[in-house]
Design a protein around this motif. Structure first.
Motif, PDB file in Angstrom:
ATOM      1  N   PHE A 169       0.828  -1.205   0.000  1.00 21.80           N
ATOM      2  CA  PHE A 169       0.000   0.000   0.000  1.00 21.80           C
ATOM      3  C   PHE A 169       0.865   1.259   0.000  1.00 21.80           C
ATOM      4  CE2 PHE A 169      -2.919  -3.131   2.047  1.00 21.80           C
ATOM      5  CZ  PHE A 169      -3.849  -3.185   1.022  1.00 21.80           C
ATOM      6  N   ALA A 170       1.657   1.370  -1.089  1.00 21.08           N
ATOM      7  CA  ALA A 170       2.558   2.519  -1.273  1.00 21.08           C
ATOM      8  C   ALA A 170       3.498   2.676  -0.090  1.00 21.08           C
ATOM      9  CB  ALA A 170       1.751   3.795  -1.488  1.00 21.08           C
ATOM     10  N   ALA A 171       3.969   1.535   0.419  1.00 20.39           N
ATOM     11  CA  ALA A 171       4.938   1.493   1.519  1.00 20.39           C
ATOM     12  C   ALA A 171       4.384   2.054   2.826  1.00 20.39           C
ATOM     13  CB  ALA A 171       6.227   2.223   1.129  1.00 20.39           C
ATOM     14  N   SER A 172       3.056   2.074   2.950  1.00 19.55           N
ATOM     15  CA  SER A 172       2.449   2.559   4.187  1.00 19.55           C
ATOM     16  C   SER A 172       2.408   1.472   5.266  1.00 19.55           C
ATOM     17  CB  SER A 172       1.013   3.046   3.916  1.00 19.55           C
ATOM     18  OG  SER A 172       1.019   4.114   3.000  1.00 19.55           O
ATOM     19  N   PHE A 173       2.482   0.216   4.844  1.00 15.84           N
ATOM     20  CA  PHE A 173       2.412  -0.896   5.785  1.00 15.84           C
ATOM     21  C   PHE A 173       3.480  -1.932   5.445  1.00 15.84           C
ATOM     22  CE2 PHE A 173      -1.819   0.896   5.720  1.00 15.84           C
ATOM     23  CZ  PHE A 173      -2.176   0.926   7.060  1.00 15.84           C
ATOM     24  N   THR A 174       3.896  -2.683   6.457  1.00 11.75           N
ATOM     25  CA  THR A 174       4.800  -3.807   6.278  1.00 11.75           C
ATOM     26  C   THR A 174       4.066  -5.074   6.676  1.00 11.75           C
ATOM     27  OG1 THR A 174       6.769  -2.485   6.719  1.00 11.75           O
ATOM     28  CG2 THR A 174       6.981  -4.851   6.994  1.00 11.75           C
ATOM     29  N   THR A 175       4.121  -6.086   5.822  1.00  7.88           N
ATOM     30  CA  THR A 175       3.438  -7.345   6.118  1.00  7.88           C
ATOM     31  C   THR A 175       4.429  -8.498   6.114  1.00  7.88           C
ATOM     32  OG1 THR A 175       2.981  -7.870   3.789  1.00  7.88           O
ATOM     33  CG2 THR A 175       1.359  -6.506   4.948  1.00  7.88           C
ATOM     34  N   LYS A 176       4.085  -9.548   6.816  1.00  4.48           N
ATOM     35  CA  LYS A 176       4.845 -10.795   6.786  1.00  4.48           C
ATOM     36  C   LYS A 176       3.918 -11.880   6.263  1.00  4.48           C
ATOM     37  CE  LYS A 176       8.265  -9.788  10.390  1.00  4.48           C
ATOM     38  NZ  LYS A 176       9.431  -9.875   9.491  1.00  4.48           N
ATOM     39  N   SER A 177       4.395 -12.612   5.265  1.00  2.00           N
ATOM     40  CA  SER A 177       3.553 -13.607   4.604  1.00  2.00           C
ATOM     41  C   SER A 177       4.313 -14.909   4.421  1.00  2.00           C
ATOM     42  CB  SER A 177       3.108 -13.096   3.223  1.00  2.00           C
ATOM     43  OG  SER A 177       2.575 -11.800   3.290  1.00  2.00           O
ATOM     44  N   LYS A 178       3.548 -15.993   4.291  1.00  2.22           N
ATOM     45  CA  LYS A 178       4.154 -17.281   3.960  1.00  2.22           C
ATOM     46  C   LYS A 178       3.214 -18.037   3.038  1.00  2.22           C
ATOM     47  CE  LYS A 178       2.443 -19.746   8.061  1.00  2.22           C
ATOM     48  NZ  LYS A 178       2.838 -20.534   9.254  1.00  2.22           N
ATOM     49  N   VAL A 179       3.781 -18.909   2.261  1.00  5.72           N
ATOM     50  CA  VAL A 179       3.008 -19.721   1.320  1.00  5.72           C
ATOM     51  C   VAL A 179       2.494 -20.947   2.053  1.00  5.72           C
ATOM     52  CG1 VAL A 179       3.178 -21.155  -0.741  1.00  5.72           C
ATOM     53  CG2 VAL A 179       4.247 -18.895  -0.707  1.00  5.72           C
ATOM     54  N   SER A 180       1.211 -21.224   1.888  1.00  6.79           N
ATOM     55  CA  SER A 180       0.595 -22.329   2.620  1.00  6.79           C
ATOM     56  C   SER A 180       0.472 -23.605   1.789  1.00  6.79           C
ATOM     57  CB  SER A 180      -0.796 -21.916   3.121  1.00  6.79           C
ATOM     58  OG  SER A 180      -1.632 -21.541   2.034  1.00  6.79           O
ATOM     59  N   LYS A 181       0.778 -23.533   0.495  1.00  2.91           N
ATOM     60  CA  LYS A 181       0.627 -24.707  -0.349  1.00  2.91           C
ATOM     61  C   LYS A 181       1.789 -24.807  -1.325  1.00  2.91           C
ATOM     62  CE  LYS A 181      -2.347 -26.806  -3.881  1.00  2.91           C
ATOM     63  NZ  LYS A 181      -3.555 -26.632  -4.729  1.00  2.91           N
ATOM     64  N   GLY A 182       2.397 -25.963  -1.389  1.00  2.54           N
ATOM     65  CA  GLY A 182       3.448 -26.209  -2.366  1.00  2.54           C
ATOM     66  C   GLY A 182       4.788 -25.601  -1.991  1.00  2.54           C
ATOM     67  N   VAL A 183       5.679 -25.542  -2.960  1.00  3.37           N
ATOM     68  CA  VAL A 183       7.013 -24.976  -2.774  1.00  3.37           C
ATOM     69  C   VAL A 183       6.918 -23.460  -2.913  1.00  3.37           C
ATOM     70  CG1 VAL A 183       9.367 -24.869  -3.669  1.00  3.37           C
ATOM     71  CG2 VAL A 183       8.114 -27.038  -3.711  1.00  3.37           C
ATOM     72  N   PRO A 184       7.252 -22.700  -1.879  1.00  2.95           N
ATOM     73  CA  PRO A 184       7.143 -21.239  -1.977  1.00  2.95           C
ATOM     74  C   PRO A 184       8.001 -20.673  -3.102  1.00  2.95           C
ATOM     75  CG  PRO A 184       7.503 -21.932   0.298  1.00  2.95           C
ATOM     76  CD  PRO A 184       7.728 -23.140  -0.556  1.00  2.95           C
ATOM     77  N   VAL A 185       7.387 -19.844  -3.930  1.00  2.00           N
ATOM     78  CA  VAL A 185       8.109 -19.124  -4.973  1.00  2.00           C
ATOM     79  C   VAL A 185       8.084 -17.650  -4.580  1.00  2.00           C
ATOM     80  CG1 VAL A 185       8.259 -18.577  -7.434  1.00  2.00           C
ATOM     81  CG2 VAL A 185       7.378 -20.808  -6.705  1.00  2.00           C
ATOM     82  N   ILE A 186       9.256 -17.068  -4.372  1.00  2.00           N
ATOM     83  CA  ILE A 186       9.342 -15.717  -3.806  1.00  2.00           C
ATOM     84  C   ILE A 186      10.250 -14.852  -4.679  1.00  2.00           C
ATOM     85  CG2 ILE A 186       9.976 -14.345  -1.775  1.00  2.00           C
ATOM     86  CD1 ILE A 186       9.643 -16.924  -0.106  1.00  2.00           C
ATOM     87  N   THR A 187       9.736 -13.688  -5.089  1.00  2.00           N
ATOM     88  CA  THR A 187      10.597 -12.728  -5.784  1.00  2.00           C
ATOM     89  C   THR A 187      11.012 -11.659  -4.780  1.00  2.00           C
ATOM     90  OG1 THR A 187       8.938 -11.116  -6.558  1.00  2.00           O
ATOM     91  CG2 THR A 187       9.233 -13.122  -7.866  1.00  2.00           C
ATOM     92  N   VAL A 188      12.268 -11.240  -4.881  1.00  2.00           N
ATOM     93  CA  VAL A 188      12.852 -10.316  -3.900  1.00  2.00           C
ATOM     94  C   VAL A 188      13.377  -9.074  -4.607  1.00  2.00           C
ATOM     95  CG1 VAL A 188      14.576 -10.054  -2.076  1.00  2.00           C
ATOM     96  CG2 VAL A 188      13.527 -12.298  -2.490  1.00  2.00           C
ATOM     97  N   LYS A 189      13.051  -7.909  -4.058  1.00  2.00           N
ATOM     98  CA  LYS A 189      13.527  -6.655  -4.643  1.00  2.00           C
ATOM     99  C   LYS A 189      15.041  -6.528  -4.510  1.00  2.00           C
ATOM    100  CE  LYS A 189       9.457  -3.704  -3.837  1.00  2.00           C
ATOM    101  NZ  LYS A 189       9.006  -2.447  -3.181  1.00  2.00           N
ATOM    102  N   PRO A 190      15.692  -5.972  -5.529  1.00  2.00           N
ATOM    103  CA  PRO A 190      17.129  -5.693  -5.408  1.00  2.00           C
ATOM    104  C   PRO A 190      17.415  -4.773  -4.221  1.00  2.00           C
ATOM    105  CG  PRO A 190      16.424  -5.503  -7.689  1.00  2.00           C
ATOM    106  CD  PRO A 190      15.175  -5.658  -6.864  1.00  2.00           C
ATOM    107  N   ASN A 191      18.599  -4.916  -3.644  1.00  2.00           N
ATOM    108  CA  ASN A 191      19.061  -4.133  -2.497  1.00  2.00           C
ATOM    109  C   ASN A 191      18.333  -4.471  -1.200  1.00  2.00           C
ATOM    110  OD1 ASN A 191      21.100  -2.536  -3.796  1.00  2.00           O
ATOM    111  ND2 ASN A 191      19.475  -1.331  -4.742  1.00  2.00           N
TER     112      ASN A 191
END
Length: 320
Positions: free
Chosen positions: A132-154
Motif C-alpha cells: 500500500f505505497a509502503a504505508s504498511f509492512t506485512t509478513k507472509s508465507k506460502v501455505s501450499k506447495g514450494v514457496p516461490v518468492i521474488t525479492v527486490k534488489p538491495n
C-alpha cells in the motif's frame, strides 16, 4: 539441510548483483542451489560458489535466447522436480516476476512478489513485504506447495561465503509452449555508464523543481560524483525532461538504495511508493512544507540550483 533454488540473473556468464543478494537470503533457509540458464551459464559457477552456492545447475540451450520466458520456466520446473527445494528465490525484475508467476502456476504453489526480506519460519520461509505505497509492512508465507518468492534488489547485503559451486547439467524438456513467442531482433541499450536504476546503491532523482530538461545536467553531475543512478519523478518524465525508463514511482520503477537523494520533488504518494523503502533518504526542496520532508532522514530547505552544485563540488573535493 533443505536446499533452496536461486534463479541466476546473468549476462553471458557475468552474474548480476541481485543474484548474489538472493544467495545471502537463501543461506538463511538452507543450502543454495543456483540455476543458471543460457549462454555462459557454466561460467557463473566460480562467482556463485564464492557466495555460497553448493551446486550450480546449468543449461545452455539456444531456446533461452531464441524465445521469451517459457523455456526458462520449463527449466526451473525441471530443477524443482530434481531438487525438491524448500523454496525458489527469483529477483523482482519484470521478467523475474513473470517467470516466478508462471512457475508457481505450473507446480501448484503459492507466490509472493516484491519481498524486501526473507527469513526461516517454523512452517517454511516468511517473506516481508512493503505494501500500500509502503504505508504498511506485512509478513507472509506460502501455505501450499514450494514457496516461490521474488525479492527486490538491495533487500539484502552481498555476503561472500564458501560454497562448492559444483556444476551439474540440468536436463530440460521444453514444452510445446516454449516456442510460442520468438525473439526476432535485439537492439543493445545505449549505456550511460551509470548503475542500473533498480540495482543502484545510490540514486539521485530530480522532479518538477528541476524546471527543464537542460537542468537535469545538475542531477547527473551529482549522481556521477557519487557513482549513482539517475531517477526522475513522474512530473519530470511527463514534461519530457527525462526518459520514462528512469521514472521512480508507482507507475515507474521501485528502488531501495542505501541512499536516495530527491531534488525538487514534492513527495506525492505516486513517487513515494517507488522509493519509500530506501535506507537513507535526503530531500532538497525550497518549500519547507513539501510532503517529501515527512519521510526523510535529512532535509535541506533551499534552492536546488544553489544546493546541488555545492554538494557536487564538496563530494568531488572529498574524493580528490
Amino acid at each position: 539441510m533443505a536446499e533452496v533454488l536461486v534463479y541466476v540473473d546473468h549476462v553471458d556468464g557475468a552474474v548480476r548483483k541481485p543474484t548474489l543478494e538472493l544467495l545471502t537470503l537463501a543461506r538463511r533457509l538452507g543450502e543454495p542451489v543456483a540455476v543458471a540458464l543460457g549462454a555462459g551459464a557454466a561460467q557463473t559457477a566460480a562467482m556463485l560458489g564464492e557466495h555460497g552456492a553448493t551446486r550450480v545447475l546449468t543449461s545452455e540451450a539456444s531456446e533461452y535466447a531464441d524465445y521469451l520466458v517459457v523455456p526458462k520456466v520449463d527449466a526451473l520446473q525441471a530443477a524443482v522436480e530434481a531438487v525438491s527445494p524448500a523454496a525458489v528465490l527469483v529477483s523482482s525484475s519484470a521478467e523475474g516476476k513473470e517467470i516466478a508467476a508462471r512457475l508457481a502456476l505450473r507446480i501448484g504453489s503459492g507466490l509472493i512478489t516484491d519481498a524486501v526480506d526473507v527469513e526461516a519460519g517454523a512452517d517454511g520461509p516468511v517473506a516481508t513485504q512493503s505494501v500500500f505505497a509502503a504505508s504498511f509492512t506485512t509478513k507472509s508465507k506460502v501455505s501450499k506447495g514450494v514457496p516461490v518468492i521474488t525479492v527486490k534488489p538491495n533487500s539484502a547485503p552481498v555476503e561472500p561465503a564458501a560454497g562448492a559451486g559444483a556444476v551439474e547439467e540440468l536436463a530440460v524438456s521444453f514444452s510445446e509452449q516454449a516456442s510460442g513467442t520468438k525473439v526476432t531482433s535485439r537492439t543493445a541499450r545505449e549505456s550511460s555508464g551509470r548503475p542500473e536504476l533498480t540495482e543502484a546503491a545510490i540514486v539521485v532523482s530530480g522532479g518538477r523543481g528541476v524546471n527543464g530538461a537542460e537542468n537535469f545536467a545538475l542531477i547527473e553531475a551529482l549522481a556521477d560524483s557519487l557513482g549513482a543512478a539517475v531517477g526522475a519523478s513522474r512530473a519530470a518524465v511527463d514534461a519530457g525532461w527525462y526518459p520514462h525508463s528512469n521514472q521512480v514511482g508507482q507507475t515507474g520503477k521501485t528502488v531501495s538504495p542505501q541512499l536516495y537523494i530527491a531534488s525538487g520533488i514534492s513527495g506525492a504518494i505516486q513517487h513515494r511508493a517507488g522509493m519509500q523503502t530506501s535506507k537513507t533518504i535526503v530531500a532538497i526542496n525550497k518549500d519547507e512544507e513539501a510532503p517529501i520532508f515527512e519521510l526523510v532522514d535529512y532535509g535541506v530547505v533551499g534552492d536546488l540550483f544553489d544546493v546541488v552544485p555545492q554538494l557536487t563540488e564538496e563530494v568531488n573535493t572529498r574524493k580528490g
